[in-house]
Scaffold this active site. Structure first.
Site, mmCIF file in Angstrom:
data_model
loop_
_atom_site.group_PDB
_atom_site.id
_atom_site.type_symbol
_atom_site.label_atom_id
_atom_site.label_comp_id
_atom_site.label_asym_id
_atom_site.label_seq_id
_atom_site.Cartn_x
_atom_site.Cartn_y
_atom_site.Cartn_z
ATOM 1 N N SER A 292 40.940 43.392 51.963
ATOM 2 C CA SER A 292 41.919 43.697 50.823
ATOM 3 C C SER A 292 42.598 44.156 50.849
ATOM 4 O O SER A 292 43.722 42.903 51.681
ATOM 5 C CB SER A 292 41.208 45.147 51.460
ATOM 6 N N CYS A 293 44.460 44.179 50.053
ATOM 7 C CA CYS A 293 45.230 44.526 49.861
ATOM 8 C C CYS A 293 46.043 44.543 51.309
ATOM 9 O O CYS A 293 46.874 44.056 51.526
ATOM 10 C CB CYS A 293 46.340 45.307 49.593
ATOM 11 N N THR A 294 45.511 45.737 51.976
ATOM 12 C CA THR A 294 46.483 45.966 53.590
ATOM 13 C C THR A 294 46.051 44.559 54.982
ATOM 14 O O THR A 294 46.656 44.357 54.746
ATOM 15 C CB THR A 294 45.908 47.518 53.758
ATOM 16 N N HIS A 320 49.948 54.233 51.838
ATOM 17 C CA HIS A 320 49.578 54.035 50.877
ATOM 18 C C HIS A 320 49.922 54.145 48.970
ATOM 19 O O HIS A 320 49.295 55.404 49.492
ATOM 20 C CB HIS A 320 47.524 53.471 50.817
ATOM 21 N N THR A 323 45.997 54.947 44.373
ATOM 22 C CA THR A 323 45.055 54.232 43.252
ATOM 23 C C THR A 323 44.272 55.321 42.392
ATOM 24 O O THR A 323 43.682 56.231 42.605
ATOM 25 C CB THR A 323 44.039 53.302 44.247
ATOM 26 N N ASN A 457 50.976 46.654 46.968
ATOM 27 C CA ASN A 457 49.256 46.509 46.881
ATOM 28 C C ASN A 457 49.123 45.584 45.749
ATOM 29 O O ASN A 457 47.698 45.792 45.754
ATOM 30 C CB ASN A 457 49.046 47.658 47.646
#
Length: 482
Positions: A292-294, A320, A323, A457
């Site tokens: 994932s981006c995180t 975050h 989305t 992200n």
């Protein structure tokens, strides 16, 4: 301020602008004819404007005790343009600075002699890397950004060829809408180049790249060979299929060879954070996840800190951006709280990113907890890492270590570092790093540290995905200096 001072300042600017204008064609030619990407202290100059080149040189002063002028780096670029060298990522800034101010020049050697010594491993070597076809399955936020990243590297020496996108639909006006979304982006700005629609071939043309648009409801319904595509890496951006059975449908399509998921995978599929565990990708791995981006944002920083100071345990709180899976206005949502309006609320939600770190960095298994707060911004997020360390340090020592990691370690492509006291989230839209350490926010109290790490992200994550694609395709090139 005197007129003479003003004249001197203007002449200095004009000189920098002139050198930047001379650099631009050399930077483009090196990449498109030799596969050589030019950087200055980790910042790529590929497709950069003259102002980008000037600003990137100014950043050197933030990391060194001396500025690097364009007139000092230009001779190195001019020499590189004439050399017979294999593909590589060459940091012009580091090479020039080390020559002029770092004491690495030996016996009054010339720029050419110095480069011959520093580039000995690629001088006169043949380019043996074979191009690979890439297909984007799904054309949402990440799919379109990956398309931009692939297209910006067009040229006869391009090794990753974007051949097609696969989407559902196919109704009237579909091509125009897909092209328009690629052409204009509310967050990342306009596409850098020209985009046209080819109705006859059902394709989109972008900067000389013809992208076939294929309509399908299932991955195994596609025959890529019908479009001249073979041994393709299929990048699944849909998030619909996350296990081996679902993603394996892609491998049943004619012309496909490997699959990369741009989301965390389930089961035994390898979750790769480039820079940390990309060496785990084997030639016979057919399905891989880019996590994932995180997870991509926090794992490189956690690895660097753990290697140097050791991490007993910690908590990662993600702030975050909202989305696509959230609602614009209050409406039903199967997940808790996510049904409330994303642009109007901070929303506490869960994240598996902290636990997922262990898939890329097993030594941290069971040591981290995590949670997330979705906030009313459309892009750029932050991870707040509250860590208990194995040994004590101080704020200056931790920041100095992370600055060095960002500039000179194996994680230099993943970790960025800022000393700005004014930086905010929108300043980092378009960052190509997995995460950016905000050193001014660092807190250290003995063996307890709190780190604030920004990340785009969308775009930063897409850059990490591209690096995994390159590894899956066997397109690894050296970083010089290492």
């Amino acid at each position: 301020m005197t007129d003479a001072h003003n004249d001197t300042t203007l002449r200095s600017w004009e000189e920098r602008q002139e050198y930047a204008e001379m650099m631009q064609p050399l930077i483009g030619r090196l990449y498109r004819t030799k596969g050589v990407e030019i950087l200055v202290y980790g910042r790529s100059l590929l497709n950069g404007s003259t102002i980008d080149i000037i600003k990137t040189h100014r950043l050197v002063r933030q990391h060194e005790d001396h500025k690097l002028r364009l007139r000092e780096s230009y001779p190195f670029l001019a020499a590189l343009a004439e050399m017979d060298i294999a593909p590589a990522r060459i940091d012009l800034g580091k090479l020039a600075f080390a020559y002029h101010f770092g004491g690495e020049r030996q016996n009054n050697e010339s720029v050419q002699e110095y480069l011959n010594r520093k580039l000995v491993d690629i001088v006169g070597k043949a380019d043996e890397i074979e191009p690979r076809d890439v297909v984007l399955y799904g054309f949402g936020r990440i799919g379109r950004l990956l398309a931009r990243l692939l297209i910006e590297r067009n040229g006869k020496n391009n090794k990753l060829r974007l051949r097609a996108i696969v989407v559902r639909g196919g109704g009237e006006g579909d091509l125009e809408k897909r092209a328009s979304l690629l052409r204009r982006d509310s967050i990342h700005g306009p596409f850098n180049g020209s985009i046209t629609v080819d109705h006859k071939n059902n394709s989109i043309k972008a900067n000389g790249t013809q992208i076939q648009v294929i309509y399908a409801n299932s991955p195994d319904q596609v025959d890529y060979t019908a479009f001249g595509i073979k041994d393709a890496i299929i990048v699944d951006n849909t998030g619909v299929w996350k296990d081996e059975a679902g993603l394996g449908l892609h491998l049943k399509a004619k012309g496909s060879q490997k699959v990369l998921l741009t989301a965390p995978a389930k089961g035994d599929i390898k979750n790769i954070v480039h820079g940390v565990n990309h060496a785990d990708i084997l030639p016979d791995d057919l399905i891989v996840s880019a996590a994932s981006c995180t997870t991509n944002a926090i794992t490189p920083v956690l690895k660097a800190v753990n290697d140097e100071f050791g991490i007993k345990n910690g908590h990662v709180e993600t702030v975050h951006a909202y989305t696509n899976d959230q609602n614009l206005i209050d409406n039903y949502h199967k997940a808790e709280r996510r049904g409330r309006s994303a642009p109007l609320n901070m929303v506490i939600t869960s994240t598996g990113a902290a636990k997922a770190v262990a898939k890329a960095l097993p030594e941290l298994k069971g040591k981290l907890t995590g949670n997330a707060i979705r906030v009313p911004t459309p892009n750029v997020s932050m991870a707040i890492m509250n860590l208990n360390l194995e040994r004590e340090t101080d704020r200056e020592g931790l920041n100095d270590f992370l600055r060095h990691a960002a500039l000179h370690s194996d994680l230099q492509n993943q970790i960025d570092f800022t000393s700005s006291t004014e930086i905010v989230s929108s300043d980092l839209v378009g960052s190509r790093y997995a995460g950016i350490v905000d050193s001014q926010a660092t807190i250290v109290d003995g063996d307890r540290a709190v780190l604030y790490v920004w990340y785009d992200n969308e775009f930063g994550y897409s850059c990490q995905v591209l690096r995994v694609i390159q590894d899956m395709a066997g397109l690894t090139v050296p970083n010089i200096p290492a």
